[in-house]
Design a protein around this motif. Structure first.
Motif, PDB file in Angstrom:
ATOM      1  N   ILE A 133      61.528  29.584 131.428  1.00 39.17           N
ATOM      2  CA  ILE A 133      60.820  30.844 131.278  1.00 39.17           C
ATOM      3  C   ILE A 133      61.470  31.882 132.186  1.00 39.17           C
ATOM      4  O   ILE A 133      62.195  31.546 133.128  1.00 39.17           O
ATOM      5  N   GLN A 134      61.173  33.149 131.898  1.00 34.10           N
ATOM      6  CA  GLN A 134      61.791  34.259 132.617  1.00 34.10           C
ATOM      7  C   GLN A 134      60.683  35.102 133.250  1.00 34.10           C
ATOM      8  O   GLN A 134      60.161  36.032 132.621  1.00 34.10           O
ATOM      9  N   PRO A 135      60.275  34.780 134.473  1.00 31.38           N
ATOM     10  CA  PRO A 135      59.085  35.413 135.046  1.00 31.38           C
ATOM     11  C   PRO A 135      59.192  36.921 135.201  1.00 31.38           C
ATOM     12  O   PRO A 135      58.184  37.621 135.112  1.00 31.38           O
ATOM     13  N   LEU A 137      60.339  38.961 133.156  1.00 28.98           N
ATOM     14  CA  LEU A 137      60.244  39.649 131.868  1.00 28.98           C
ATOM     15  C   LEU A 137      58.836  39.663 131.295  1.00 28.98           C
ATOM     16  O   LEU A 137      58.578  40.311 130.290  1.00 28.98           O
ATOM     17  N   GLY A 138      57.897  38.949 131.906  1.00 29.00           N
ATOM     18  CA  GLY A 138      56.501  39.106 131.593  1.00 29.00           C
ATOM     19  C   GLY A 138      55.990  38.417 130.339  1.00 29.00           C
ATOM     20  O   GLY A 138      56.744  37.751 129.613  1.00 29.00           O
ATOM     21  N   PRO A 139      54.686  38.588 130.061  1.00 28.88           N
ATOM     22  CA  PRO A 139      54.042  37.868 128.959  1.00 28.88           C
ATOM     23  C   PRO A 139      54.612  38.161 127.579  1.00 28.88           C
ATOM     24  O   PRO A 139      54.740  37.251 126.753  1.00 28.88           O
ATOM     25  N   VAL A 140      54.932  39.414 127.290  1.00 29.82           N
ATOM     26  CA  VAL A 140      55.401  39.749 125.935  1.00 29.82           C
ATOM     27  C   VAL A 140      56.706  39.013 125.623  1.00 29.82           C
ATOM     28  O   VAL A 140      56.910  38.519 124.507  1.00 29.82           O
ATOM     29  N   HIS A 141      57.563  38.916 126.614  1.00 29.74           N
ATOM     30  CA  HIS A 141      58.823  38.192 126.404  1.00 29.74           C
ATOM     31  C   HIS A 141      58.574  36.714 126.148  1.00 29.74           C
ATOM     32  O   HIS A 141      59.180  36.129 125.237  1.00 29.74           O
ATOM     33  N   GLN A 142      57.694  36.099 126.917  1.00 30.76           N
ATOM     34  CA  GLN A 142      57.426  34.670 126.706  1.00 30.76           C
ATOM     35  C   GLN A 142      56.789  34.448 125.326  1.00 30.76           C
ATOM     36  O   GLN A 142      57.068  33.442 124.669  1.00 30.76           O
ATOM     37  N   PHE A 143      55.933  35.366 124.911  1.00 37.10           N
ATOM     38  CA  PHE A 143      55.338  35.287 123.576  1.00 37.10           C
ATOM     39  C   PHE A 143      56.442  35.333 122.510  1.00 37.10           C
ATOM     40  O   PHE A 143      56.399  34.580 121.524  1.00 37.10           O
ATOM     41  N   ALA A 144      57.435  36.189 122.707  1.00 37.37           N
ATOM     42  CA  ALA A 144      58.546  36.282 121.755  1.00 37.37           C
ATOM     43  C   ALA A 144      59.351  34.983 121.715  1.00 37.37           C
ATOM     44  O   ALA A 144      59.803  34.561 120.638  1.00 37.37           O
ATOM     45  N   PRO A 151      58.751  28.328 113.503  1.00 40.86           N
ATOM     46  CA  PRO A 151      59.120  27.536 112.318  1.00 40.86           C
ATOM     47  C   PRO A 151      59.260  26.043 112.582  1.00 40.86           C
ATOM     48  O   PRO A 151      59.151  25.230 111.659  1.00 40.86           O
ATOM     49  N   LEU A 152      59.481  25.669 113.847  1.00 39.10           N
ATOM     50  CA  LEU A 152      59.661  24.250 114.158  1.00 39.10           C
ATOM     51  C   LEU A 152      58.372  23.453 113.987  1.00 39.10           C
ATOM     52  O   LEU A 152      58.414  22.235 113.807  1.00 39.10           O
ATOM     53  N   ARG A 153      57.220  24.130 114.051  1.00 44.42           N
ATOM     54  CA  ARG A 153      55.941  23.421 113.911  1.00 44.42           C
ATOM     55  C   ARG A 153      55.851  22.699 112.576  1.00 44.42           C
ATOM     56  O   ARG A 153      55.276  21.610 112.482  1.00 44.42           O
ATOM     57  N   ALA A 154      56.406  23.315 111.522  1.00 38.13           N
ATOM     58  CA  ALA A 154      56.345  22.703 110.188  1.00 38.13           C
ATOM     59  C   ALA A 154      57.317  21.546 110.048  1.00 38.13           C
ATOM     60  O   ALA A 154      57.266  20.814 109.047  1.00 38.13           O
ATOM     61  N   ARG A 155      58.158  21.358 111.054  1.00 39.44           N
ATOM     62  CA  ARG A 155      59.151  20.285 111.016  1.00 39.44           C
ATOM     63  C   ARG A 155      58.831  19.198 112.039  1.00 39.44           C
ATOM     64  O   ARG A 155      59.694  18.441 112.437  1.00 39.44           O
ATOM     65  N   GLY A 156      57.573  19.165 112.461  1.00 33.38           N
ATOM     66  CA  GLY A 156      57.128  18.076 113.322  1.00 33.38           C
ATOM     67  C   GLY A 156      57.440  18.233 114.785  1.00 33.38           C
ATOM     68  O   GLY A 156      57.349  17.259 115.542  1.00 33.38           O
ATOM     69  N   VAL A 157      57.766  19.463 115.233  1.00 30.85           N
ATOM     70  CA  VAL A 157      58.086  19.693 116.641  1.00 30.85           C
ATOM     71  C   VAL A 157      56.854  20.247 117.343  1.00 30.85           C
ATOM     72  O   VAL A 157      56.248  21.219 116.897  1.00 30.85           O
ATOM     73  N   LEU A 158      56.491  19.621 118.442  1.00 34.16           N
ATOM     74  CA  LEU A 158      55.356  20.042 119.255  1.00 34.16           C
ATOM     75  C   LEU A 158      55.861  20.963 120.363  1.00 34.16           C
ATOM     76  O   LEU A 158      56.665  20.547 121.204  1.00 34.16           O
ATOM     77  N   VAL A 159      55.412  22.213 120.342  1.00 36.31           N
ATOM     78  CA  VAL A 159      55.787  23.184 121.373  1.00 36.31           C
ATOM     79  C   VAL A 159      54.679  23.221 122.410  1.00 36.31           C
ATOM     80  O   VAL A 159      53.503  23.447 122.081  1.00 36.31           O
ATOM     81  N   ILE A 160      55.046  23.007 123.671  1.00 36.54           N
ATOM     82  CA  ILE A 160      54.094  22.938 124.777  1.00 36.54           C
ATOM     83  C   ILE A 160      54.479  23.961 125.840  1.00 36.54           C
ATOM     84  O   ILE A 160      55.649  24.052 126.227  1.00 36.54           O
ATOM     85  N   GLY A 161      53.500  24.711 126.307  1.00 36.61           N
ATOM     86  CA  GLY A 161      53.643  25.487 127.533  1.00 36.61           C
ATOM     87  C   GLY A 161      52.913  24.751 128.638  1.00 36.61           C
ATOM     88  O   GLY A 161      51.750  24.384 128.471  1.00 36.61           O
ATOM     89  N   SER A 162      53.570  24.520 129.757  1.00 39.35           N
ATOM     90  CA  SER A 162      52.973  23.737 130.848  1.00 39.35           C
ATOM     91  C   SER A 162      52.936  24.566 132.122  1.00 39.35           C
ATOM     92  O   SER A 162      53.976  24.986 132.634  1.00 39.35           O
ATOM     93  N   GLY A 163      51.707  24.811 132.611  1.00 40.10           N
ATOM     94  CA  GLY A 163      51.541  25.573 133.834  1.00 40.10           C
ATOM     95  C   GLY A 163      50.231  25.201 134.500  1.00 40.10           C
ATOM     96  O   GLY A 163      49.938  24.031 134.719  1.00 40.10           O
ATOM     97  N   GLU A 221      54.267  32.670 137.173  1.00 37.49           N
ATOM     98  CA  GLU A 221      55.004  31.622 136.465  1.00 37.49           C
ATOM     99  C   GLU A 221      54.119  30.525 135.871  1.00 37.49           C
ATOM    100  O   GLU A 221      54.487  29.926 134.853  1.00 37.49           O
ATOM    101  N   HIS A 222      52.946  30.264 136.450  1.00 34.03           N
ATOM    102  CA  HIS A 222      52.125  29.186 135.900  1.00 34.03           C
ATOM    103  C   HIS A 222      51.238  29.628 134.733  1.00 34.03           C
ATOM    104  O   HIS A 222      50.687  28.772 134.029  1.00 34.03           O
TER     105      HIS A 222
END
Length: 263
Positions: A133-135, A137-144, A151-163, A221-222
């Protein structure tokens, strides 16, 4: 292949790996309710970089990125395989979104990744890679960043944010058992309400709008991994579901969030 949700996990202290508490039980329950992923991408509060980086190690090392803890903690390992081919795909999605990323063939799994994964997938048999992550650059950047990976969600990839939903280490050792920092519940209640309302503008502006934001997060960052998980939904409707996991040490809110979008 079933559509995966995205997740935001409060990983707590490294000691969570030895003392799972409520969050360990909630993570195990969450894993039982999820489709089994083919791979996992973790955006961790403990990998900070000025620009996006994607780990591409075929066998990522377990990083003990902390000091002053019991020896037993340093003997723990999470031997999940890496996902170099998926890392290249992640980098391609980011580049297509105007977010060029660098592959890092050496980066291992920091405790923001392997501590919660011990309870989600204890066999360590799901391939894992990390996203920085790029602290600054703020929330909007992390959202982007998250939106680029939707698109990876439809291919069985689990995206996790951990903080951690609240994270103020200045409060360490400040609360006796059973006591809580007075800012924790007002802040987490505000986040829950704004997520339920899909109020992205307020969430992006949490520093000004959330009660006790500076106390809950002296630095960002968290909380920033939350926005990666939100973005990975791929729509303005978040479908947020809070999973309550208590408050540790009086100041660490351990809530988890599952995002299913409009599904």
């Amino acid at each position: 292949m079933p559509l995966m949700p995205s997740l935001y996990l409060s990983h707590g202290s490294p000691m969570t790996a030895l003392q799972p508490g409520a969050v360990g039980a909630r993570l195990a329950e969450l894993a039982a309710a999820l489709p089994r992923p083919r791979a996992i991408v973790v955006a961790s509060a403990h990998w900070l970089a000025p620009a996006p980086r994607v780990s591409a190690a075929p066998v990522p090392e377990t990083l003990h990125d902390f000091t002053g803890f019991p020896d037993a903690l340093y003997r723990l390992h999470y031997p999940a395989p890496g996902a170099p081919a998926l890392a290249e795909e992640v980098a391609a999605h980011l580049a297509a979104a105007g977010l060029p990323a660098t592959l890092d063939p050496q980066r291992g799994l920091d405790h923001g990744a392997w501590v919660p994964l011990r309870y989600l997938y204890p066999r360590a048999d799901v391939p894992v890679l990390q996203l920085s992550i790029q602290p600054r650059l703020g929330p909007v950047h992390q959202f982007a960043l998250g939106r680029a990976l939707a698109p990876l969600r439809a291919r069985g990839v689990l995206v996790i944010g951990s903080g951690s939903l609240t994270h103020n280490l200045h409060e360490q050792r400040g609360y006796p058992p059973g006591a809580e920092a007075p800012y924790v519940r007002p802040f987490t209640g505000w986040v829950e309400a704004r997520l339920a309302a899909d109020d992205l503008p307020a969430l992006f502006d949490y520093r000004r709008q959330a009660p006790f934001a500076a106390q809950a997060h002296p630095t960002d960052e968290h909380l920033l991994p939350l926005y990666v998980a939100m973005g990975a939904v791929g729509s303005e409707r978040l479908g947020a579901r809070r999973i309550e996991a208590g408050i540790e040490l009086g100041f660490l809110a351990m809530d988890l969030y599952r995002f299913d979008g409009a599904a």
